[in-house]
Design a protein around this motif. Structure first.
Motif, PDB file in Angstrom:
ATOM      1  N   TYR A   1       0.789  -1.434   0.158  1.00 34.75           N
ATOM      2  CA  TYR A   1       0.223  -0.079   0.140  1.00 34.75           C
ATOM      3  C   TYR A   1       0.921   1.307  -0.038  1.00 34.75           C
ATOM      4  CZ  TYR A   1      -3.559  -3.323   1.497  1.00 34.75           C
ATOM      5  OH  TYR A   1      -4.354  -4.414   1.392  1.00 34.75           O
ATOM      6  N   LEU A   2       0.558   2.303  -0.676  1.00 29.06           N
ATOM      7  CA  LEU A   2       0.956   3.434  -0.641  1.00 29.06           C
ATOM      8  C   LEU A   2       0.277   4.592   0.083  1.00 29.06           C
ATOM      9  CD1 LEU A   2       3.053   5.664  -2.109  1.00 29.06           C
ATOM     10  CD2 LEU A   2       1.663   5.678  -4.015  1.00 29.06           C
ATOM     11  N   LEU A   3       1.156   5.128   0.744  1.00 31.19           N
ATOM     12  CA  LEU A   3       0.565   6.313   1.501  1.00 31.19           C
ATOM     13  C   LEU A   3       0.205   7.471   0.464  1.00 31.19           C
ATOM     14  CD1 LEU A   3      -0.447   7.909   4.181  1.00 31.19           C
ATOM     15  CD2 LEU A   3       1.779   8.615   4.508  1.00 31.19           C
ATOM     16  N   TRP A   4      -1.342   7.555  -0.092  1.00 37.55           N
ATOM     17  CA  TRP A   4      -1.384   8.451  -1.244  1.00 37.55           C
ATOM     18  C   TRP A   4      -1.326  10.072  -0.462  1.00 37.55           C
ATOM     19  CZ3 TRP A   4      -1.404   7.184  -6.104  1.00 37.55           C
ATOM     20  CH2 TRP A   4      -2.136   7.967  -6.769  1.00 37.55           C
ATOM     21  N   GLU A   5      -2.284  10.209   0.381  1.00 33.58           N
ATOM     22  CA  GLU A   5      -2.328  11.732   1.002  1.00 33.58           C
ATOM     23  C   GLU A   5      -2.585  11.564   2.247  1.00 33.58           C
ATOM     24  OE1 GLU A   5      -5.499  13.781  -0.789  1.00 33.58           O
ATOM     25  OE2 GLU A   5      -6.664  12.020  -1.056  1.00 33.58           O
ATOM     26  N   GLN A   6      -2.799  12.686   3.170  1.00 31.11           N
ATOM     27  CA  GLN A   6      -3.202  12.788   4.289  1.00 31.11           C
ATOM     28  C   GLN A   6      -4.267  13.753   4.272  1.00 31.11           C
ATOM     29  OE1 GLN A   6       0.347  13.438   6.571  1.00 31.11           O
ATOM     30  NE2 GLN A   6       0.071  11.530   7.533  1.00 31.11           N
ATOM     31  N   VAL A   7      -5.375  13.528   4.925  1.00 33.97           N
ATOM     32  CA  VAL A   7      -6.593  14.493   4.819  1.00 33.97           C
ATOM     33  C   VAL A   7      -6.991  14.928   6.347  1.00 33.97           C
ATOM     34  CG1 VAL A   7      -7.692  13.549   2.926  1.00 33.97           C
ATOM     35  CG2 VAL A   7      -8.602  12.634   5.058  1.00 33.97           C
ATOM     36  N   ASP A   8      -7.515  16.394   6.320  1.00 34.11           N
ATOM     37  CA  ASP A   8      -7.816  16.594   7.817  1.00 34.11           C
ATOM     38  C   ASP A   8      -8.795  16.021   8.544  1.00 34.11           C
ATOM     39  OD1 ASP A   8      -5.839  18.813   7.553  1.00 34.11           O
ATOM     40  OD2 ASP A   8      -7.318  20.122   6.446  1.00 34.11           O
TER      41      ASP A   8
ATOM     42  N   PHE B   1      -6.304 -17.038   3.712  1.00 35.82           N
ATOM     43  CA  PHE B   1      -6.931 -15.925   4.152  1.00 35.82           C
ATOM     44  C   PHE B   1      -7.353 -15.106   2.994  1.00 35.82           C
ATOM     45  CE2 PHE B   1      -6.884 -11.426   5.843  1.00 35.82           C
ATOM     46  CZ  PHE B   1      -7.738 -11.447   6.759  1.00 35.82           C
ATOM     47  N   SER B   2      -6.242 -14.788   2.055  1.00 30.54           N
ATOM     48  CA  SER B   2      -6.603 -13.971   1.018  1.00 30.54           C
ATOM     49  C   SER B   2      -7.732 -14.377   0.015  1.00 30.54           C
ATOM     50  CB  SER B   2      -5.327 -13.348   0.288  1.00 30.54           C
ATOM     51  OG  SER B   2      -4.504 -14.406  -0.288  1.00 30.54           O
ATOM     52  N   GLU B   3      -7.863 -15.797  -0.097  1.00 32.90           N
ATOM     53  CA  GLU B   3      -8.663 -16.159  -0.889  1.00 32.90           C
ATOM     54  C   GLU B   3     -10.162 -16.240  -0.397  1.00 32.90           C
ATOM     55  OE1 GLU B   3      -6.858 -20.062  -1.550  1.00 32.90           O
ATOM     56  OE2 GLU B   3      -5.529 -19.174  -3.260  1.00 32.90           O
ATOM     57  N   ASP B   4     -10.450 -15.753   0.810  1.00 32.18           N
ATOM     58  CA  ASP B   4     -11.717 -15.780   1.339  1.00 32.18           C
ATOM     59  C   ASP B   4     -12.478 -14.911   0.294  1.00 32.18           C
ATOM     60  OD1 ASP B   4     -13.772 -14.954   2.997  1.00 32.18           O
ATOM     61  OD2 ASP B   4     -13.056 -15.450   4.729  1.00 32.18           O
ATOM     62  N   PRO B   5     -13.584 -15.200  -0.005  1.00 36.21           N
ATOM     63  CA  PRO B   5     -14.674 -14.570  -0.788  1.00 36.21           C
ATOM     64  C   PRO B   5     -14.943 -12.799  -0.064  1.00 36.21           C
ATOM     65  CG  PRO B   5     -15.764 -16.283  -0.381  1.00 36.21           C
ATOM     66  CD  PRO B   5     -14.501 -16.385   0.313  1.00 36.21           C
ATOM     67  N   ASN B   6     -14.846 -12.860   1.250  1.00 37.71           N
ATOM     68  CA  ASN B   6     -15.266 -11.660   1.930  1.00 37.71           C
ATOM     69  C   ASN B   6     -13.966 -11.033   2.258  1.00 37.71           C
ATOM     70  OD1 ASN B   6     -17.819 -12.491   2.277  1.00 37.71           O
ATOM     71  ND2 ASN B   6     -17.327 -13.934   4.058  1.00 37.71           N
ATOM     72  N   PHE B   7     -12.641 -11.206   1.841  1.00 40.11           N
ATOM     73  CA  PHE B   7     -11.430 -10.505   2.024  1.00 40.11           C
ATOM     74  C   PHE B   7     -11.475  -9.473   0.908  1.00 40.11           C
ATOM     75  CE2 PHE B   7      -6.919 -10.020   1.031  1.00 40.11           C
ATOM     76  CZ  PHE B   7      -6.627  -9.539   2.311  1.00 40.11           C
ATOM     77  N   ASP B   8     -11.275  -8.139   1.452  1.00 42.03           N
ATOM     78  CA  ASP B   8     -11.031  -6.833   0.716  1.00 42.03           C
ATOM     79  C   ASP B   8      -9.870  -6.462   0.907  1.00 42.03           C
ATOM     80  OD1 ASP B   8     -11.502  -4.703  -0.908  1.00 42.03           O
ATOM     81  OD2 ASP B   8     -12.751  -3.684   0.389  1.00 42.03           O
ATOM     82  N   PRO B   9      -9.001  -6.644  -0.157  1.00 43.99           N
ATOM     83  CA  PRO B   9      -7.548  -6.150   0.023  1.00 43.99           C
ATOM     84  C   PRO B   9      -7.236  -4.610  -0.400  1.00 43.99           C
ATOM     85  CG  PRO B   9      -7.495  -7.446  -1.921  1.00 43.99           C
ATOM     86  CD  PRO B   9      -8.950  -7.608  -1.140  1.00 43.99           C
ATOM     87  N   THR B  10      -8.393  -4.001  -0.968  1.00 45.85           N
ATOM     88  CA  THR B  10      -8.324  -2.517  -1.221  1.00 45.85           C
ATOM     89  C   THR B  10      -8.305  -1.828   0.001  1.00 45.85           C
ATOM     90  OG1 THR B  10     -10.674  -2.408  -1.437  1.00 45.85           O
ATOM     91  CG2 THR B  10      -9.089  -2.925  -3.554  1.00 45.85           C
ATOM     92  N   ASN B  11      -8.845  -2.293   1.151  1.00 52.28           N
ATOM     93  CA  ASN B  11      -9.024  -1.296   2.377  1.00 52.28           C
ATOM     94  C   ASN B  11      -7.978  -1.865   3.529  1.00 52.28           C
ATOM     95  OD1 ASN B  11      -9.852  -0.265   4.688  1.00 52.28           O
ATOM     96  ND2 ASN B  11     -12.142  -0.367   4.046  1.00 52.28           N
ATOM     97  N   LEU B  12      -6.977  -1.072   3.419  1.00 48.94           N
ATOM     98  CA  LEU B  12      -5.802  -1.388   4.532  1.00 48.94           C
ATOM     99  C   LEU B  12      -6.355  -1.578   5.837  1.00 48.94           C
ATOM    100  CD1 LEU B  12      -3.015  -1.944   5.308  1.00 48.94           C
ATOM    101  CD2 LEU B  12      -2.532   0.496   5.255  1.00 48.94           C
ATOM    102  N   ASN B  13      -7.217  -0.659   6.285  1.00 45.33           N
ATOM    103  CA  ASN B  13      -8.088  -0.552   7.647  1.00 45.33           C
ATOM    104  C   ASN B  13      -8.701  -2.002   7.736  1.00 45.33           C
ATOM    105  OD1 ASN B  13      -6.543   2.012   8.251  1.00 45.33           O
ATOM    106  ND2 ASN B  13      -8.249   3.070   7.378  1.00 45.33           N
ATOM    107  N   ALA B  14      -9.267  -2.309   7.199  1.00 40.94           N
ATOM    108  CA  ALA B  14     -10.148  -3.615   7.129  1.00 40.94           C
ATOM    109  C   ALA B  14      -9.472  -4.598   7.140  1.00 40.94           C
ATOM    110  CB  ALA B  14     -11.267  -3.673   5.757  1.00 40.94           C
ATOM    111  N   VAL B  15      -8.278  -4.851   6.355  1.00 36.11           N
ATOM    112  CA  VAL B  15      -7.396  -5.863   6.365  1.00 36.11           C
ATOM    113  C   VAL B  15      -6.825  -5.951   7.790  1.00 36.11           C
ATOM    114  CG1 VAL B  15      -5.320  -6.750   5.451  1.00 36.11           C
ATOM    115  CG2 VAL B  15      -6.961  -5.867   4.014  1.00 36.11           C
TER     116      VAL B  15
END
Length: 191
Positions: A86-93, A161-175
């Protein structure tokens, strides 16, 4: 002769006593014992050995616009593990006035710039991760904001774990929630 009859009689009696009776149906079943007390059931869980590392680096001509990171001996990675970067894309207020909120994006990630297309990408083995830039223009024309002091999080999870259909790798916080890791559990390298 008397002794012989006595000996012979003893042998016949022994043979009759030691013989089994005729085969027949089994006897009635015995009584069942009492069941023990049930214990308190624990919460079901899953065995996840996830790890999160945070690294920082700069892309330039000297490193061929790539950041190479070798896993330390304290980090165990198996060939079958899934690795996400994951890349730190930006920081928001923070609307509540707290610290800025980090926005993380899963690689590969593409940007459309005036010069053309720029992609942050990666590959890995169970020994290392290589994060690199790809473009359809000369990377030397990039601004420092695109190359300098870039922060990445590397997440390692078992493939199952990553093959679980409920796994969403796009959301770092959820992972991180799924692998029960908080900000304090992240291994920060080179900061």
């Amino acid at each position: 002769m008397q002794k012989l009859k006595l000996l012979l009689g003893s042998l016949v009696a022994l043979a009759v006593i030691s013989c089994e009776g005729p085969a027949g149906p089994p006897g009635p079943p015995g009584f069942d014992g009492l069941d023990g007390l049930n214990g308190i059931d624990g919460a079901d869980g899953i065995n996840i050995l996830g790890q999160v590392l945070e690294i920082q680096g700069t892309f330039d001509a000297n490193n061929n616009y790539s950041i190479f990171y070798e896993f330390p001996s304290t980090v165990e990675v198996f060939e079958s593990d899934a690795v996400f970067v994951y890349l730190l894309w930006e920081q928001v207020d923070d609307p509540n006035g707290g610290d800025p909120i980090d926005v993380w994006r899963l690689l590969p990630q593409t940007r459309i710039l005036d010069q053309g297309l720029l992609q942050y990408n990666f590959d890995h083995t169970f020994l290392d991760v290589s994060i690199f830039l790809e473009s359809d223009f000369d990377l030397a024309t990039l601004l420092p904001a695109d190359t300098d002091d870039q922060v990445f999080r590397i997440v390692i999870v078992p493939t199952e774990f990553s093959e679980d259909p409920n796994f969403d790798p796009t959301n770092l916080n959820a992972v991180m929630d799924e692998i029960n890791m908080g900000e304090d559990d992240i291994q920060r390298i080179g900061f």
